[in-house]
Design a protein around this motif. Structure first.
Motif, PDB file in Angstrom:
ATOM      1  N   THR A   3       0.830  -1.207   0.000  1.00  0.00           N
ATOM      2  CA  THR A   3       0.000   0.000   0.000  1.00  0.00           C
ATOM      3  C   THR A   3       0.865   1.259   0.000  1.00  0.00           C
ATOM      4  O   THR A   3       2.044   1.227   0.342  1.00  0.00           O
ATOM      5  CB  THR A   3      -0.928   0.051   1.224  1.00  0.00           C
ATOM      6  N   ILE A   4       0.246   2.365  -0.359  1.00  0.00           N
ATOM      7  CA  ILE A   4       0.941   3.642  -0.359  1.00  0.00           C
ATOM      8  C   ILE A   4       1.353   4.019   1.069  1.00  0.00           C
ATOM      9  O   ILE A   4       2.394   4.638   1.283  1.00  0.00           O
ATOM     10  CB  ILE A   4       0.090   4.743  -1.054  1.00  0.00           C
ATOM     11  N   ASN A   5       0.566   3.604   2.064  1.00  0.00           N
ATOM     12  CA  ASN A   5       0.927   3.874   3.463  1.00  0.00           C
ATOM     13  C   ASN A   5       2.161   3.073   3.870  1.00  0.00           C
ATOM     14  O   ASN A   5       2.998   3.559   4.630  1.00  0.00           O
ATOM     15  CB  ASN A   5      -0.253   3.589   4.389  1.00  0.00           C
ATOM     16  N   ASP A   6       2.290   1.833   3.367  1.00  0.00           N
ATOM     17  CA  ASP A   6       3.496   1.036   3.626  1.00  0.00           C
ATOM     18  C   ASP A   6       4.727   1.766   3.080  1.00  0.00           C
ATOM     19  O   ASP A   6       5.762   1.847   3.739  1.00  0.00           O
ATOM     20  CB  ASP A   6       3.403  -0.330   2.947  1.00  0.00           C
ATOM     21  N   TYR A  23       4.054  12.566   3.967  1.00  0.00           N
ATOM     22  CA  TYR A  23       2.616  12.510   3.766  1.00  0.00           C
ATOM     23  C   TYR A  23       2.227  11.537   2.666  1.00  0.00           C
ATOM     24  O   TYR A  23       3.008  11.263   1.765  1.00  0.00           O
ATOM     25  CB  TYR A  23       2.097  13.885   3.327  1.00  0.00           C
ATOM     26  N   ILE A  24       0.984  11.077   2.743  1.00  0.00           N
ATOM     27  CA  ILE A  24       0.361  10.399   1.611  1.00  0.00           C
ATOM     28  C   ILE A  24      -0.868  11.213   1.225  1.00  0.00           C
ATOM     29  O   ILE A  24      -1.430  11.939   2.046  1.00  0.00           O
ATOM     30  CB  ILE A  24      -0.024   8.936   1.929  1.00  0.00           C
ATOM     31  N   GLY A  25      -1.242  11.095  -0.026  1.00  0.00           N
ATOM     32  CA  GLY A  25      -2.408  11.845  -0.480  1.00  0.00           C
ATOM     33  C   GLY A  25      -2.074  13.302  -0.682  1.00  0.00           C
ATOM     34  O   GLY A  25      -1.289  13.651  -1.539  1.00  0.00           O
ATOM     35  N   LYS A  26      -2.617  14.149   0.163  1.00  0.00           N
ATOM     36  CA  LYS A  26      -2.444  15.590   0.036  1.00  0.00           C
ATOM     37  C   LYS A  26      -1.545  16.110   1.146  1.00  0.00           C
ATOM     38  O   LYS A  26      -1.679  15.703   2.293  1.00  0.00           O
ATOM     39  CB  LYS A  26      -3.815  16.269   0.109  1.00  0.00           C
ATOM     40  N   VAL A  37       4.165  11.329  -0.689  1.00  0.00           N
ATOM     41  CA  VAL A  37       4.216  10.021  -1.334  1.00  0.00           C
ATOM     42  C   VAL A  37       2.864   9.801  -2.014  1.00  0.00           C
ATOM     43  O   VAL A  37       1.826   9.788  -1.343  1.00  0.00           O
ATOM     44  CB  VAL A  37       4.492   8.898  -0.312  1.00  0.00           C
ATOM     45  N   TYR A  38       2.880   9.653  -3.330  1.00  0.00           N
ATOM     46  CA  TYR A  38       1.649   9.571  -4.104  1.00  0.00           C
ATOM     47  C   TYR A  38       1.667   8.350  -5.014  1.00  0.00           C
ATOM     48  O   TYR A  38       2.711   7.995  -5.558  1.00  0.00           O
ATOM     49  CB  TYR A  38       1.491  10.807  -4.999  1.00  0.00           C
ATOM     50  N   SER A  39       0.495   7.753  -5.205  1.00  0.00           N
ATOM     51  CA  SER A  39       0.356   6.733  -6.242  1.00  0.00           C
ATOM     52  C   SER A  39       0.445   7.441  -7.586  1.00  0.00           C
ATOM     53  O   SER A  39      -0.112   8.525  -7.755  1.00  0.00           O
ATOM     54  CB  SER A  39      -0.992   6.031  -6.128  1.00  0.00           C
ATOM     55  N   ARG A  40       1.169   6.852  -8.504  1.00  0.00           N
ATOM     56  CA  ARG A  40       1.341   7.449  -9.823  1.00  0.00           C
ATOM     57  C   ARG A  40       0.400   6.756 -10.805  1.00  0.00           C
ATOM     58  O   ARG A  40       0.384   5.530 -10.892  1.00  0.00           O
ATOM     59  CB  ARG A  40       2.795   7.272 -10.267  1.00  0.00           C
ATOM     60  N   ILE A  95       9.324  -4.452   2.888  1.00  0.00           N
ATOM     61  CA  ILE A  95       8.498  -3.459   3.565  1.00  0.00           C
ATOM     62  C   ILE A  95       7.398  -4.231   4.253  1.00  0.00           C
ATOM     63  O   ILE A  95       6.570  -4.869   3.597  1.00  0.00           O
ATOM     64  CB  ILE A  95       7.943  -2.417   2.576  1.00  0.00           C
ATOM     65  N   GLY A  96       7.413  -4.208   5.583  1.00  0.00           N
ATOM     66  CA  GLY A  96       6.523  -5.082   6.335  1.00  0.00           C
ATOM     67  C   GLY A  96       6.891  -6.508   6.014  1.00  0.00           C
ATOM     68  O   GLY A  96       8.063  -6.886   6.053  1.00  0.00           O
ATOM     69  N   ASP A  97       5.911  -7.306   5.629  1.00  0.00           N
ATOM     70  CA  ASP A  97       6.206  -8.692   5.248  1.00  0.00           C
ATOM     71  C   ASP A  97       6.189  -8.883   3.726  1.00  0.00           C
ATOM     72  O   ASP A  97       6.066 -10.007   3.238  1.00  0.00           O
ATOM     73  CB  ASP A  97       5.239  -9.659   5.940  1.00  0.00           C
TER      74      ASP A  97
END
Length: 134
Positions: A3-6, A23-26, A37-40, A95-97
């Motif tokens: 995920t983007i949060n990861d 940040y994620i999103g805005k 950090v944004y999804s492209r 990242i995580g598992d």
């Protein structure tokens, strides 16, 4: 699934910007010395192996990083390059598992996108996280 949060957590852990300035999103309030950090967005067909999704071993998370630093062009550029070099020099990553097979930088260097309305210099780094599906 990655995920983007990861990814936000991973970028914060690199120590370029304080954790609460990644940040994620805005980017609310546009704090200086921040990274967004944004999804492209992408286009094209999904990556599916012969045999279907169950036979597909990896997936791709396209990401855009916005380095929103300060009103000094040279300081902002240095911080953007620090992040770029840390990403370029990764030799092993989970990242995580989720095991990351490959970080594919999509630009040859941080891209100068000028300043925001407040005169803060910004740089963008595009990359793909190619990760092991579970």
């Amino acid at each position: 699934m990655l995920t983007i949060n990861d990814i936000r957590g991973y970028i914060a852990g690199l120590g370029i910007a304080a954790d609460d300035n990644v940040y994620i999103g805005k980017m609310d309030n546009k704090k200086q010395k921040s990274i967004g950090v944004y999804s492209r967005p992408t286009s094209g067909m999904p990556n599916i192996a012969l045999g279907g999704v169950d036979c597909t071993t990896y997936d791709i998370k396209p990401v855009s990083l916005l380095v929103h630093w300060n009103k000094s062009k040279s300081e902002s550029e240095v911080e953007a390059y620090k992040l770029f070099e840390k990403l370029r020099s990764v030799t092993s990553l989970s990242i995580g598992d989720t095991h990351i097979n490959y970080l594919r930088l999509m630009v040859p260097e941080p891209q100068d996108v000028g300043t925001d309305d407040s005169g803060v210099y910004e740089y963008v780094i595009w990359l793909d996280f190619i990760y092991q599906r579970k």
